[in-house]
Enzyme design. Sequence first.
Site, short mmCIF file in Angstrom:
data_model
loop_
_atom_site.label_atom_id
_atom_site.label_comp_id
_atom_site.label_asym_id
_atom_site.label_seq_id
_atom_site.Cartn_x
_atom_site.Cartn_y
_atom_site.Cartn_z
N CYS A 1 24.22 -5.51 -44.48
CA CYS A 1 23.64 -4.32 -44.58
C CYS A 1 23.87 -3.73 -45.78
O CYS A 1 25.16 -3.43 -45.87
CB CYS A 1 23.84 -3.65 -43.20
N CYS B 1 9.21 3.09 -40.81
CA CYS B 1 9.22 3.03 -39.30
C CYS B 1 7.75 4.27 -39.08
O CYS B 1 8.03 5.30 -39.70
CB CYS B 1 10.31 3.92 -38.76
N ASP C 1 29.76 12.14 -35.83
CA ASP C 1 29.81 10.82 -36.85
C ASP C 1 31.33 10.43 -36.92
O ASP C 1 31.49 10.04 -37.90
CB ASP C 1 29.23 11.13 -38.00
#
Length: 325
Positions: free
Chosen positions: A223, A257, A142
Amino acid sequence: MKGVEQSRSAAALRRAVEVKRGAMELGFDAVGIATLERNPHAAELDRWLAAGHAGTMTYLHRQAERRKDPRRIMPGAQIAVVTLTNYFHGSADRHVAPEGSGRVAQYAWSSDYHEVLSRRLSQLGAAIRAVVAGARTRCYVDAGPVPERELAQRAGLGWIGKNTMLIHPRLGSFTFIGVVLTDADLAPDLPFDADRCGSCRRCLDACPTEAFVEPRVLDARRCISYLTIERRGEFTAQERPLLGNWLFGCDICQDVCPWNVSFAHATTDPELAPRADVATPDIDLLAAVTAGEFDRRFGDTPFQRPGVAGMRRNATALQANRTAV
């Protein structure tokens, strides 16, 4: 000549199997191997940046050329060994934030994952060098210009969903992606070419700020994760209400999801165990926290990314949102 090539291919395959076995022994939940090639989504990245969707993340502009061609990141590297680490802590329905606390994305519920995964990736790099004498390795978690999700897809670890997250068919999308770049000769896996999202658009419809311009195109400026973590400076009057009660990050597009609902399972990794002080932090405490107190309490957590100023800003915004409600 054909026999020599077959022998080299078999040796590369044996080395790849040994490396992947070592990765699983180190605690990774999935591992795959990809060749380093020009990113097939390079033109999409250029359009995304040109549209201003990166907001204040100017480092993405600086990294663009290497993200578009990861061969430029580490001279001589030809392979990426890609790992997934499950950080899921259970369904959102099971975790109701106590009154006075703000919601935090699950990836940040424990001590800083960078330290945990960096150590494991360093051990994996050593394992690669033990398998392939003289090999060089470089680890990323990351950070840096590495296009992690694209490399994971090329390594056969899943597909990139409409919410832009990598989705593994057995783990879902609540995973950390770690990458070891190397010049070792390892046999690559087949890319994951299927798109298993189908006609589903639950993630797109669930986004409370309508941050998705279209499937797989996120306007970071709307976001919640970007606003609470990467956004620099104070919120505008239009931005503050977008946070709702999210203090740090957001999981909504992952929570809904179907692949997570059906297949994500809670991690048992003790180094990723939740900490109450970061999983359900007191927003009044954070709104008034001093720099010294912040470092003492949260210096080893992902809250360090926005820092004391960013977290005070977030907490103050949530206080205002609470008052408005």
